[in-house]
Design a protein around this motif. Structure first.
Motif, mmCIF file in Angstrom:
data_model
loop_
_atom_site.group_PDB
_atom_site.id
_atom_site.type_symbol
_atom_site.label_atom_id
_atom_site.label_comp_id
_atom_site.label_asym_id
_atom_site.label_seq_id
_atom_site.Cartn_x
_atom_site.Cartn_y
_atom_site.Cartn_z
ATOM 1 N N GLY A 1 -47.688 38.759 75.448
ATOM 2 C CA GLY A 1 -46.731 38.254 74.464
ATOM 3 C C GLY A 1 -46.945 36.778 74.166
ATOM 4 N N ILE A 2 -47.210 36.001 75.226
ATOM 5 C CA ILE A 2 -47.480 34.567 75.043
ATOM 6 C C ILE A 2 -48.737 34.369 74.205
ATOM 7 C CG2 ILE A 2 -48.171 32.468 76.269
ATOM 8 C CD1 ILE A 2 -46.358 33.399 78.581
ATOM 9 N N ALA A 3 -49.771 35.185 74.494
ATOM 10 C CA ALA A 3 -51.029 35.073 73.746
ATOM 11 C C ALA A 3 -50.822 35.373 72.265
ATOM 12 C CB ALA A 3 -52.072 36.012 74.340
ATOM 13 N N VAL A 4 -50.045 36.416 71.953
ATOM 14 C CA VAL A 4 -49.778 36.756 70.550
ATOM 15 C C VAL A 4 -49.021 35.625 69.860
ATOM 16 C CG1 VAL A 4 -48.486 38.310 69.038
ATOM 17 C CG2 VAL A 4 -49.834 39.244 70.930
ATOM 18 N N PHE A 5 -48.010 35.084 70.531
ATOM 19 C CA PHE A 5 -47.228 33.980 69.956
ATOM 20 C C PHE A 5 -48.111 32.761 69.694
ATOM 21 C CE2 PHE A 5 -44.793 30.063 70.772
ATOM 22 C CZ PHE A 5 -43.882 30.128 69.730
ATOM 23 N N LEU A 6 -48.937 32.415 70.685
ATOM 24 C CA LEU A 6 -49.807 31.248 70.529
ATOM 25 C C LEU A 6 -50.897 31.491 69.493
ATOM 26 C CD1 LEU A 6 -50.192 30.073 74.246
ATOM 27 C CD2 LEU A 6 -48.838 29.024 72.425
ATOM 28 N N GLU A 7 -51.328 32.750 69.353
ATOM 29 C CA GLU A 7 -52.319 33.067 68.322
ATOM 30 C C GLU A 7 -51.767 32.759 66.934
ATOM 31 O OE1 GLU A 7 -56.089 34.358 67.056
ATOM 32 O OE2 GLU A 7 -55.389 34.123 69.127
ATOM 33 N N VAL A 8 -50.519 33.157 66.717
ATOM 34 C CA VAL A 8 -49.872 32.866 65.427
ATOM 35 C C VAL A 8 -49.760 31.360 65.218
ATOM 36 C CG1 VAL A 8 -47.739 33.102 64.120
ATOM 37 C CG2 VAL A 8 -48.614 35.047 65.426
ATOM 38 N N ILE A 9 -49.289 30.644 66.251
ATOM 39 C CA ILE A 9 -49.151 29.186 66.144
ATOM 40 C C ILE A 9 -50.505 28.536 65.884
ATOM 41 C CG2 ILE A 9 -48.502 27.102 67.408
ATOM 42 C CD1 ILE A 9 -46.142 28.823 66.547
ATOM 43 N N THR A 10 -51.528 29.017 66.566
ATOM 44 C CA THR A 10 -52.873 28.449 66.411
ATOM 45 C C THR A 10 -53.374 28.595 64.978
ATOM 46 O OG1 THR A 10 -53.441 28.876 68.721
ATOM 47 C CG2 THR A 10 -55.268 28.634 67.180
ATOM 48 N N TRP A 11 -53.198 29.788 64.417
ATOM 49 C CA TRP A 11 -53.670 29.996 63.049
ATOM 50 C C TRP A 11 -52.887 29.160 62.049
ATOM 51 C CZ3 TRP A 11 -58.022 31.614 61.238
ATOM 52 C CH2 TRP A 11 -58.817 32.472 62.019
ATOM 53 N N ILE A 12 -51.609 28.993 62.288
ATOM 54 C CA ILE A 12 -50.812 28.127 61.405
ATOM 55 C C ILE A 12 -51.349 26.703 61.433
ATOM 56 C CG2 ILE A 12 -48.538 27.068 61.093
ATOM 57 C CD1 ILE A 12 -47.329 29.734 62.051
ATOM 58 N N ILE A 13 -51.612 26.197 62.641
ATOM 59 C CA ILE A 13 -52.122 24.833 62.788
ATOM 60 C C ILE A 13 -53.507 24.702 62.166
ATOM 61 C CG2 ILE A 13 -52.897 23.113 64.475
ATOM 62 C CD1 ILE A 13 -50.671 24.095 66.330
ATOM 63 N N VAL A 14 -54.378 25.686 62.428
ATOM 64 C CA VAL A 14 -55.742 25.631 61.911
ATOM 65 C C VAL A 14 -55.757 25.676 60.389
ATOM 66 C CG1 VAL A 14 -57.920 26.911 61.769
ATOM 67 C CG2 VAL A 14 -56.818 26.561 63.981
ATOM 68 N N LEU A 15 -54.950 26.571 59.803
ATOM 69 C CA LEU A 15 -54.922 26.673 58.346
ATOM 70 C C LEU A 15 -54.358 25.408 57.714
ATOM 71 C CD1 LEU A 15 -53.738 30.387 57.931
ATOM 72 C CD2 LEU A 15 -56.020 29.457 57.543
ATOM 73 N N LYS A 16 -53.335 24.826 58.303
ATOM 74 C CA LYS A 16 -52.791 23.567 57.786
ATOM 75 C C LYS A 16 -53.834 22.459 57.889
ATOM 76 C CE LYS A 16 -47.820 24.225 58.467
ATOM 77 N NZ LYS A 16 -46.610 23.730 59.181
ATOM 78 N N ARG A 17 -54.544 22.451 58.995
ATOM 79 C CA ARG A 17 -55.545 21.405 59.200
ATOM 80 C C ARG A 17 -56.686 21.542 58.190
ATOM 81 N NH1 ARG A 17 -56.974 21.016 65.257
ATOM 82 N NH2 ARG A 17 -54.823 20.244 65.262
ATOM 83 N N ARG A 18 -57.113 22.793 57.936
ATOM 84 C CA ARG A 18 -58.168 23.017 56.947
ATOM 85 C C ARG A 18 -57.718 22.612 55.547
ATOM 86 N NH1 ARG A 18 -60.539 28.992 58.658
ATOM 87 N NH2 ARG A 18 -61.600 28.318 60.573
ATOM 88 N N LYS A 19 -56.476 22.944 55.237
ATOM 89 C CA LYS A 19 -55.943 22.576 53.924
ATOM 90 C C LYS A 19 -55.887 21.074 53.760
ATOM 91 C CE LYS A 19 -52.021 23.585 50.889
ATOM 92 N NZ LYS A 19 -50.704 24.270 50.786
ATOM 93 N N SER A 20 -55.485 20.403 54.833
ATOM 94 C CA SER A 20 -55.411 18.943 54.795
ATOM 95 C C SER A 20 -56.794 18.335 54.670
ATOM 96 C CB SER A 20 -54.716 18.437 56.063
ATOM 97 O OG SER A 20 -54.723 17.029 56.116
ATOM 98 N N GLU A 21 -57.773 18.906 55.395
ATOM 99 C CA GLU A 21 -59.130 18.382 55.346
ATOM 100 C C GLU A 21 -59.789 18.611 53.988
ATOM 101 O OE1 GLU A 21 -61.024 20.302 58.569
ATOM 102 O OE2 GLU A 21 -60.224 18.930 60.116
ATOM 103 N N ASN A 22 -59.430 19.715 53.322
ATOM 104 C CA ASN A 22 -59.980 19.984 51.993
ATOM 105 C C ASN A 22 -59.467 18.996 50.959
ATOM 106 O OD1 ASN A 22 -61.497 22.150 52.850
ATOM 107 N ND2 ASN A 22 -59.896 23.661 52.375
ATOM 108 N N LYS A 23 -58.249 18.526 51.164
ATOM 109 C CA LYS A 23 -57.672 17.568 50.226
ATOM 110 C C LYS A 23 -58.123 16.151 50.514
ATOM 111 C CE LYS A 23 -53.402 20.060 49.151
ATOM 112 N NZ LYS A 23 -51.927 20.009 49.211
ATOM 113 N N LEU A 24 -58.488 15.870 51.755
ATOM 114 C CA LEU A 24 -58.777 14.504 52.175
ATOM 115 C C LEU A 24 -59.895 13.829 51.397
ATOM 116 C CD1 LEU A 24 -58.029 12.301 54.177
ATOM 117 C CD2 LEU A 24 -59.688 13.277 55.773
ATOM 118 N N PRO A 25 -61.018 14.463 51.081
ATOM 119 C CA PRO A 25 -62.102 13.769 50.375
ATOM 120 C C PRO A 25 -61.752 13.379 48.947
ATOM 121 C CG PRO A 25 -62.924 15.714 51.497
ATOM 122 C CD PRO A 25 -61.427 15.804 51.502
#
Length: 398
Positions: free
Chosen positions: A361-385
């Motif tokens: 259960g912890i792994a599933v919860f953290l998987e969701v959190i991880t993807w949220i963070i990763v997708l936000k980070r990618r979106k931010s990095e795409n806008k940065l340049p």
């Protein structure tokens, strides 16, 4: 005066009751058999059972009468056996048994059975001792087995075991695993009549140790270490703490797991006739995979090395394979315990299921959190340049 008489009567009643109870207490010494006399007898310490015997050391002839009281139904079996391996732990495997099954009509069915595994149903078979005069009676809720066995003429003591259990139709079923049944075995000196009983089940302690070490190491610490590596490193603030936590967790799991593997090897070598091939094979594979992971740590390339991507793929593949096999083998261990001692370890199994479920259960919860963070980070990095007014990160237009 009246009270004094009452007290004297009460005292007399207590004394009389004590005498009656003492005189009626069952012991082997007040048991007799028609046309049969035995030189020695012993009140066995478990299951309200008694053994009478006459032994001629020169010829190896052992005449016995085994009495098991408290058999109130014909839907039960009774057995007495000698273990020629002379081991109390386990005394059942390899035992050569005399089996009696009371019948609703006529005398009990009595036969011999050689026990080769813990899953025995006491099938009729020849035993390693010559047997003659095998018979049985069932009277007053007591089953008595008579027989003459021929031992090797240098025998002075033997390990014997006695049991009772239920029937399914006419087929003997597994006996109870209560303490009285677990301890219904002893080493008996045929000459002196003395015995050595089981005061503690060392094998059970070793099984417990083996199970705990492996469940905690391979079954809990390994998955926990993987969760740490998978999900904590996404947080920049956790770097490099996640790496050291991961290494500590996996190294501890490996060291403790090797200890558990060692106890398993010892249990296997001491358990002739008890085979759990799949459980043992998976354990060997796990130790090999775990050892490969340890050596791979010393060969880990730098992050920017061209071979790092291949090392990562290897590390993930072997790691997840190890975790999957670890969890599967813990359940194989529980199955082995269930076959050996019944459902006594169900609470342990349920506790482990709860822990693994919680980690999942912890792994599933953290998987969701991880993807949220990763997708936000990618979106931010795409806008940065492309800064304001189309200016890229280097201060010039594209």
């Amino acid at each position: 005066m009246f009270m004094g008489n009452m007290l004297r009567m009460l005292l007399a009643f207590c004394v009389l009751s004590s005498v009656v109870l003492t005189s009626s207490a069952q012991t082997c010494r007040n048991q007799t058999f028609s046309n049969r006399l035995f030189t020695t007898c012993r009140d066995l310490p478990q299951l309200t059972a008694y053994l009478h015997w006459t032994y001629d050391q020169g010829s190896g002839k052992l005449d016995i009468a085994f009495v098991h009281a408290g058999i109130t139904s014909t839907n039960r079996w009774v057995a007495w056996a000698i273990n020629p391996r002379n081991t109390l732990d386990p005394a059942m495997i390899g035992a050569q048994a005399l089996v009696a099954i009371p019948q609703s009509n006529g005398g009990p069915r009595v036969y011999t059975s050689s026990i080769t595994s813990t899953s025995t149903q006491l099938e009729e078979s020849e035993i390693s001792y010559p047997v003659s005069g095998l018979s049985a009676t069932y009277e007053n809720n007591e089953v008595t087995i008579f027989a003459t066995l021929t031992l090797s003429n240098d025998t002075t003591s033997l390990v014997h075991v006695w049991q009772d259990g239920t029937l399914s139709g006419t087929t003997p079923q597994e006996h109870s695993h209560e303490t009285s049944h677990q301890n219904s075995k002893e080493t008996l000196n045929l000459l002196s009549g003395s015995s050595t009983q089981v005061t503690g089940n060392s094998r059970q302690r070793r099984r417990n140790t083996h199970g705990v070490l492996n469940a905690v190491s391979w079954g809990i610490l390994m998955p926990t270490g993987a969760i740490i590596a998978r999900y904590l490193k996404v947080f920049k603030s956790a770097d490099p703490a996640w790496f050291y936590l991961h290494i500590t967790c996996q190294a501890s799991a490996y060291i403790v797991g090797i200890s558990g593997f060692g106890t398993g090897l010892k249990l296997g070598s001491d358990s002739e006739g008890v085979e759990y091939d799949t459980h043992r094979a998976i354990a060997i594979v796990l130790v090999c995979l775990g050892t490969l992971q340890v050596f791979a740590l010393f060969l880990r390339p730098n992050k920017d090395h061209k071979f790092r991507v291949y090392w990562n793929a290897y590390h993930y593949l072997v790691g997840y394979a190890t975790i999957s096999l670890s969890i599967a083998n813990v359940f194989k261990g529980f199955d082995a315990l269930e076959n050996y001692v019944g459902d006594r370890y169900n609470d342990w199994k349920h506790a482990y299921i709860g822990i693994i479920g919680a980690l999942g259960g912890i792994a599933v919860f953290l998987e969701v959190i991880t993807w949220i963070i990763v997708l936000k980070r990618r979106k931010s990095e795409n806008k940065l340049p492309h800064g304001e007014n189309g200016v890229n990160g280097y201060g010039s237009r594209p």
